[in-house]
Design an enzyme around this catalytic site. Sequence first.
Site, mmCIF file in Angstrom:
data_model
loop_
_atom_site.group_PDB
_atom_site.id
_atom_site.type_symbol
_atom_site.label_atom_id
_atom_site.label_comp_id
_atom_site.label_asym_id
_atom_site.label_seq_id
_atom_site.Cartn_x
_atom_site.Cartn_y
_atom_site.Cartn_z
ATOM 1 N N HIS A 112 0.891 -1.114 0.063
ATOM 2 C CA HIS A 112 -0.203 -0.009 -0.089
ATOM 3 C C HIS A 112 0.912 0.941 -0.064
ATOM 4 C CE1 HIS A 112 -2.864 3.286 1.411
ATOM 5 N NE2 HIS A 112 -2.032 3.409 2.292
ATOM 6 N N ASP A 170 6.340 21.411 -26.533
ATOM 7 C CA ASP A 170 6.020 20.375 -25.740
ATOM 8 C C ASP A 170 7.290 20.105 -24.778
ATOM 9 O OD1 ASP A 170 6.062 17.353 -25.470
ATOM 10 O OD2 ASP A 170 5.251 17.160 -27.541
ATOM 11 N N TRP A 174 7.288 0.111 3.786
ATOM 12 C CA TRP A 174 7.728 0.576 2.726
ATOM 13 C C TRP A 174 9.025 1.212 2.835
ATOM 14 C CZ3 TRP A 174 8.966 5.934 1.411
ATOM 15 C CH2 TRP A 174 8.802 6.953 2.424
ATOM 16 N N SER A 208 12.643 6.008 -13.828
ATOM 17 C CA SER A 208 11.342 6.777 -14.474
ATOM 18 C C SER A 208 11.442 8.215 -13.953
ATOM 19 C CB SER A 208 10.049 5.741 -14.199
ATOM 20 O OG SER A 208 9.006 6.587 -14.317
ATOM 21 N N SER A 209 11.428 8.250 -12.652
ATOM 22 C CA SER A 209 11.482 9.288 -12.091
ATOM 23 C C SER A 209 12.708 10.263 -12.545
ATOM 24 C CB SER A 209 11.482 9.341 -10.456
ATOM 25 O OG SER A 209 10.524 8.688 -10.021
ATOM 26 N N HIS A 249 13.490 11.868 3.518
ATOM 27 C CA HIS A 249 12.878 12.934 3.632
ATOM 28 C C HIS A 249 12.718 13.833 2.720
ATOM 29 C CE1 HIS A 249 11.181 15.979 6.176
ATOM 30 N NE2 HIS A 249 11.681 16.843 5.224
ATOM 31 N N GLU A 251 12.162 13.085 -0.205
ATOM 32 C CA GLU A 251 11.038 12.270 -1.055
ATOM 33 C C GLU A 251 9.813 13.047 -0.487
ATOM 34 O OE1 GLU A 251 10.724 10.316 -3.443
ATOM 35 O OE2 GLU A 251 8.476 9.903 -2.971
ATOM 36 N N TYR A 285 9.022 16.017 0.624
ATOM 37 C CA TYR A 285 8.975 17.223 0.045
ATOM 38 C C TYR A 285 8.699 17.343 -1.491
ATOM 39 C CZ TYR A 285 9.077 19.312 4.502
ATOM 40 O OH TYR A 285 8.878 19.483 5.630
ATOM 41 N N SER A 333 -1.043 27.625 -5.031
ATOM 42 C CA SER A 333 -0.591 28.940 -5.455
ATOM 43 C C SER A 333 -1.329 29.434 -6.871
ATOM 44 C CB SER A 333 0.987 28.936 -5.393
ATOM 45 O OG SER A 333 1.286 28.534 -4.170
ATOM 46 N N HIS A 390 15.302 13.013 11.935
ATOM 47 C CA HIS A 390 14.376 13.101 12.736
ATOM 48 C C HIS A 390 13.438 11.975 12.677
ATOM 49 C CE1 HIS A 390 11.944 15.387 9.298
ATOM 50 N NE2 HIS A 390 11.734 14.137 9.219
ATOM 51 N N HIS A 391 13.529 10.987 11.671
ATOM 52 C CA HIS A 391 12.813 9.897 11.497
ATOM 53 C C HIS A 391 13.567 8.694 12.509
ATOM 54 C CE1 HIS A 391 10.176 10.943 8.216
ATOM 55 N NE2 HIS A 391 11.458 11.608 7.898
ATOM 56 N N THR A 418 7.499 26.726 5.791
ATOM 57 C CA THR A 418 6.271 26.196 5.339
ATOM 58 C C THR A 418 5.137 26.998 5.982
ATOM 59 O OG1 THR A 418 7.364 23.987 6.162
ATOM 60 C CG2 THR A 418 4.900 24.071 5.717
ATOM 61 N N LYS A 449 4.330 30.181 3.847
ATOM 62 C CA LYS A 449 3.565 29.731 2.711
ATOM 63 C C LYS A 449 2.130 29.671 3.078
ATOM 64 C CE LYS A 449 6.235 27.415 -0.409
ATOM 65 N NZ LYS A 449 5.967 27.613 -1.680
ATOM 66 N N ARG A 477 1.900 1.333 15.358
ATOM 67 C CA ARG A 477 1.746 1.260 13.812
ATOM 68 C C ARG A 477 1.928 -0.013 13.331
ATOM 69 N NH1 ARG A 477 6.231 4.981 10.541
ATOM 70 N NH2 ARG A 477 4.964 4.291 8.738
HETATM 71 C C1 HEM Z 1 6.231 21.183 9.158
HETATM 72 C C2 HEM Z 1 6.854 20.345 8.563
HETATM 73 C C3 HEM Z 1 6.985 18.992 8.806
HETATM 74 C C4 HEM Z 1 7.674 18.671 10.090
HETATM 75 C C5 HEM Z 1 8.314 19.586 11.042
HETATM 76 C C6 HEM Z 1 7.619 17.196 9.831
HETATM 77 C C7 HEM Z 1 8.216 16.351 10.728
HETATM 78 C C8 HEM Z 1 8.053 14.862 10.966
HETATM 79 C C9 HEM Z 1 8.717 14.070 11.772
HETATM 80 C C10 HEM Z 1 9.500 14.513 12.957
HETATM 81 C C11 HEM Z 1 8.662 13.008 11.505
HETATM 82 C C12 HEM Z 1 9.088 11.491 12.105
HETATM 83 C C13 HEM Z 1 7.834 11.072 13.036
HETATM 84 C C14 HEM Z 1 8.452 9.768 13.777
HETATM 85 O O1 HEM Z 1 8.472 8.794 12.885
HETATM 86 O O2 HEM Z 1 8.715 9.400 14.858
HETATM 87 C C15 HEM Z 1 7.755 12.846 10.078
HETATM 88 C C16 HEM Z 1 7.250 11.837 9.746
HETATM 89 C C17 HEM Z 1 6.727 11.752 8.249
HETATM 90 N N1 HEM Z 1 6.358 12.923 7.699
HETATM 91 FE FE1 HEM Z 1 6.652 14.775 8.224
HETATM 92 N N2 HEM Z 1 7.049 16.771 8.582
HETATM 93 C C18 HEM Z 1 6.730 17.934 8.143
HETATM 94 C C19 HEM Z 1 5.976 17.804 6.802
HETATM 95 C C20 HEM Z 1 5.716 16.820 6.053
HETATM 96 C C21 HEM Z 1 5.199 16.756 4.804
HETATM 97 C C22 HEM Z 1 4.894 18.058 4.049
HETATM 98 C C23 HEM Z 1 5.222 15.546 4.414
HETATM 99 C C24 HEM Z 1 4.862 15.073 3.107
HETATM 100 C C25 HEM Z 1 3.998 15.537 2.163
HETATM 101 C C26 HEM Z 1 5.494 14.813 5.523
HETATM 102 C C27 HEM Z 1 5.372 13.033 5.232
HETATM 103 C C28 HEM Z 1 5.949 12.513 6.421
HETATM 104 C C29 HEM Z 1 6.053 11.036 6.391
HETATM 105 C C30 HEM Z 1 5.506 10.389 5.276
HETATM 106 C C31 HEM Z 1 6.436 10.473 7.473
HETATM 107 C C32 HEM Z 1 6.389 9.249 7.978
HETATM 108 C C33 HEM Z 1 7.253 8.336 7.384
HETATM 109 C C34 HEM Z 1 7.345 6.859 7.930
HETATM 110 O O3 HEM Z 1 7.729 6.697 9.044
HETATM 111 O O4 HEM Z 1 6.509 6.213 7.269
HETATM 112 N N3 HEM Z 1 5.843 15.542 6.574
HETATM 113 N N4 HEM Z 1 7.704 14.021 9.909
HETATM 114 CU CU LIG Z 2 10.912 13.892 7.651
#
Ligand code: HEM
Ligand SMILES: [Cu+2]
Lengths: 378, 530
Positions: free
Chosen positions: B81, B110, B146, B174-175, B258, B260, B262, B273, B307-308, B333, B336, B455
Amino acid sequence: MDLKKIGLCWLAALVTIPSQAKDMPLNLSQGVTDISGQVYDLHMTIFYICCIIGFIVFGAMFYSIVRHRKSRGVKPANFHESTKVEILWTAIPFMILIGMAIPATKTLIAMENSDDAELTIQVTGSQWKWHYKYFEHDLEFYSVLATPKKQIENKLAKGENYLLEVDRPLVIPTNTKVRFLMTSDDVIHSWWVPEFAVKKDANPGFINEAWTNVPKPGIYRGQCAELCGKDHGFMPVVVIAKEQAEFDAWLAEQVAKQQAREAEEQRLLAMQLSEQELMDLGKRTYDQFCSACHQPNGQGLPGMFPALAGSEMVTQDRQGHIDIVLHGKAGTAMAGYGKQLSLKELAAVVTYERNAWGNNTGELIQAADVQARKNAAD
Amino acid sequence: MSSVTDQTLDHDSHDHHHAPKGLMRWLLTTNHKDIGTLYLIFAFTMFLVGGAMAMVIRAELFQPGLQLVEPNFFNQMTTVHGLIMVFGAVMPAFTGLANWMIPMMIGAPDMALPRMNNWSFWILPFAFAILLASLFMEGGGPAFGWTFYAPLSTTYSNDSTALFVFAVHIMGISSIMGAINVIVTIVNLRAPGMTWMKLPLFVWTWLITAFLLIAVMPVLAGVVTMVLTDKYFGTSFFDAAGGGDPVMFQHIFWFFGHPEVYIMILPSFGIVSAIIPAFARKPLFGYASMVYATASIAGLSFIVWAHHMFTTGMPLFGELFFMYCTMLIAVPTGVKVFNWVATMWRGAMTFEVPMLFALAFVILFTIGGFSGLMLAITPVDFQYHDTYFVVAHFHYVLVSGAIFSIYAAAYYWLPKWTGYMFDEFLAKAHFWCSLISVNILFFPMHFLGLAGMPRRIPDYALQFADVNQIVSIGGFAFGLSQLIFLAVIVKAARGGEKAEAKPWEGAEGLEWTVPSPAPYHTFETPPVIK
Ligand code: HEM
Ligand SMILES: [Cu+2]
């Protein structure tokens, strides 16, 4: 008709499930330790900051949506920048964040300081159980999920601590700084007790440190937090905190029991167990430790875990069979059980595997046979 | 270049008489609009496939106990998924939008590299066929999440891992090809007078996204290759027994991962916008600061990856560094969001469907940003990490963020693509059903996480039962609501009220200067921008 019945079942499920469930708190727990309290305070602070910012931003947005709509006949303004405002709303959030970073840094420094611990416990994760070893004492044991399979398969009503109960909880003294050394035997696990605000990964081949100091006696429950394979959802953590005196008594008793077990092992070496005894104990041991992967019917899971029924090693290679149960197989999910099971259990489980599911080798393995293979490895 | 007009004639006659018809037209096409359409259809198909897997997950979690699937299959569902939604739905949808819109927005005929464009699309279906086929292997498909942390994905995985690695390689190629195409197009094919600071923000955000892609997709390719060699060729990058380190896997993965995330949100910023000024009838507030904020988010995204990984046992200094950098990323952020609200302020707003999705995006994405800020606070992240709180966070930013922005874009530009207005009643039904159900689905997940539900578990303690049931109901409702979108699209492709060249009163940009539907070839003579 049938549709109606199905509908009724779902309805019944909807009504009954909530009634058997406990109330769930909607917020983070304050926990019981000084650190978990600090963490809770940080959580609330950052949460309120977000609420205030949200209130202002969403407030302005909703105001705008209500007042500045074309249907009210407004003429759009034409402004599109203002350096002053833009600097302001970059600088203010920056200040707020600095204000937030200061207490967060303080708490983090405190959390990472595990000096002067009075008791050290090595926590080892493996698929899918925890092993605890009291460094300063002659005591170590495994801690395994105690919820019966029947409850998981919905054949038996679920108990109060469904999935959060283990056969042997970790016991620690209250008002003592306890240090945990985390590691793993296979994949990465993560040892988590929310009430202590301790969550630390157990990495294979490396040691991580964490600590806690629990002021209140009680039973504290947590779970493995890092995906560790098939039964990741089934390896809970249970910690019992006891007053120092009670803890000392418990410790003395456990150490004595462990020593008695070791003496018993030695005595066993000279004994022969009957087939009945071996097969009964073997089945119990197998169902508890082996069946998660090799399945109760010995068929394994094709492509993941090999079948034992009809396996060449099981039916022919007796030494290899004992060795793999004792030491596991490097580079695979097969762990060694030499540390975890007694000689008697090891002998029984090997006997069981060699005679169950049509393997009928007719061979009995005795404790002395297992000991011999253990010696051969040393 | 001097014979532009003759060529135009040539092209037209060529296409009308010799262009292949039927399947071959789509297989061999080098037209950016065709390829854009292919990408978008592919993305929506994958969205439904990945969504079906989410339905399996939510059905299993509807009640405590194991009722429908085995834990091992459950893990395959969460893994695939995630992979499908990230690489098969969100990213191709953005590439589809880029293909359709970037040439029209900058006045180019094009994409700059049309043959590569064809390739970058047509290898994708193979990648996902391989990934999906691996589910039917003995022992099942990938089941390690994933994020495929080693050694779960190396020593402890089954042989579908090889297919997984191969599929990811193809997706990455591809990307990268798509990104190169976007960069070359934007740098070289802008119409005269289309200076950098006149570029529509969708073009700007995609340009920056494309640089992120080129920077990090090779890192992903590297890390999957290391997984492959660790598993099959005896290396020990991630195995302590051979001198490696499993935590190094996470550093490499999140150095890709990370940026990714963004990659999956910057184009959304561009879309919103464009849409908010159009329906507020007022120019975008702070255009320049939007560009700078996007660039600084992209820059910062390279120094926040750990931070992950706060619970992996980093040294204190590392934890502090990554906490501060992550908090810092919230500032641009925030800028914006403030700019979007200031754009609405004293505008003259109307609420057509694209605007509804854009407004929902601003609010719900911001909620996701708030939980992101909470997750940035390391000591508290120890509690949130690997719980449903994180699941709530990233679904707010990705579903009600990225995906809502893609819907906004689809509704905004659909009249340009099909030449017909869509069925407004159905589209509004799609919006309201999605808005309500997405919140029933994801908001309670915050509570589950705070109450301590990890999770990626197929079964849970009884206290979590009620809330999981609500979440599952929201999930089914959200899943069904997406079928309404399918109905809208099919209907709009077939006919309806004819769309004008510029169906939205306040819309700005070159794409609205060509007729609707946009002719097969546009801007063969570049427009001149004052
Ligand atoms: C203010 C902006 C953001 C901050 C400060 C932030 C911070 C964080 C932090 C600290 C984590 C880790 C959490 C953990 O696993 O304990 C996290 C996870 C995640 N964030 Fe954000 N984030 C922000 C915006 C975004 C945006 C814009 C996206 C995507 C469009 C995003 C997608 C994700 C994803 C996919 C994960 C989890 C990935 C995984 O463990 O499977 N975040 N974020
Ligand atoms: Cu991140």
